[in-house]
Design a protein around this motif. Sequence first.
Motif, PDB file in Angstrom:
ATOM      1  N   GLY A   1     -80.807  -9.887 -27.952  1.00 15.18           N
ATOM      2  CA  GLY A   1     -81.007  -8.892 -27.121  1.00 15.18           C
ATOM      3  C   GLY A   1     -82.064  -7.877 -27.346  1.00 15.18           C
ATOM      4  N   LYS A   2     -82.538  -7.917 -28.761  1.00  8.69           N
ATOM      5  CA  LYS A   2     -83.373  -6.856 -29.368  1.00  8.69           C
ATOM      6  C   LYS A   2     -84.769  -7.067 -28.683  1.00  8.69           C
ATOM      7  CE  LYS A   2     -80.520  -5.321 -32.456  1.00  8.69           C
ATOM      8  NZ  LYS A   2     -80.257  -3.915 -32.231  1.00  8.69           N
ATOM      9  N   LEU A   3     -85.446  -5.992 -28.433  1.00  7.77           N
ATOM     10  CA  LEU A   3     -86.761  -5.919 -27.939  1.00  7.77           C
ATOM     11  C   LEU A   3     -87.967  -5.920 -29.000  1.00  7.77           C
ATOM     12  CD1 LEU A   3     -88.253  -5.298 -25.173  1.00  7.77           C
ATOM     13  CD2 LEU A   3     -88.186  -2.566 -25.840  1.00  7.77           C
ATOM     14  N   HIS A  43     -87.115  -9.490 -24.654  1.00  9.08           N
ATOM     15  CA  HIS A  43     -85.772  -9.524 -25.369  1.00  9.08           C
ATOM     16  C   HIS A  43     -85.485 -10.688 -25.776  1.00  9.08           C
ATOM     17  CE1 HIS A  43     -84.697  -5.408 -24.293  1.00  9.08           C
ATOM     18  NE2 HIS A  43     -85.173  -5.512 -23.204  1.00  9.08           N
TER      19      HIS A  43
END
Length: 148
Positions: free
Chosen positions: A71-73, A12
Motif C-alpha cells: 500500500g505504500k507509495l 503503490h
Amino acid sequence: MSGINKVILVGHLGKDPEVRHLEGGVSVASFPLATSETYNKEGRKIEQTEWHNIVMWRGLADVASKYLQKGKLVYIEGKLRTRSFEDKEGHKKYTTEVVAENFTMLGRKSDFENGTSNNNHTPNNGLNKQEEQPMTYDQNSPNDDLPF
C-alpha cells in the motif's frame, strides 16, 4: 551510440517485499507495484492499472524489507530486464522486471519509521517540515544503514 534503458515509476506496493538471501549473503527483494492512470472515454472516467514486477538487490533490498510495505507509495528508478526460466513442466518462460537502482519513499516520514504505518497521525495546520521531506535510497549510496 549506445541505447538508454531507464524506467521511472510512481505507484503503490501490491504486497510486502519478499526477501531472499543468496549465496554469499546477497539480498534480493521483489514485489509488485501498481501504477494507475485515468482518462475519459465517452464521458466516463476510466482508471487503468498496470502491474510491474520490481526487483531490488543488496543494500537496496535490505532497506526495502525494513521500510516498504503493501500500500505504500514509492518513486522508483531502474532498468527493464527480461530473463528466462523453465517452469515445472520444463517449458521456457520469460518475465520482464524493473531492476531498481534507487527509490524514494513518498508520504510522511512517520509512515515509514520502524517499517510500520502511523495511521494515528493527526494533521495540524503548521505542517512539520521534516515530515514533508521524501526519503530516498540509492543503490550506490555510501551509507547502507538508513535511507534518510
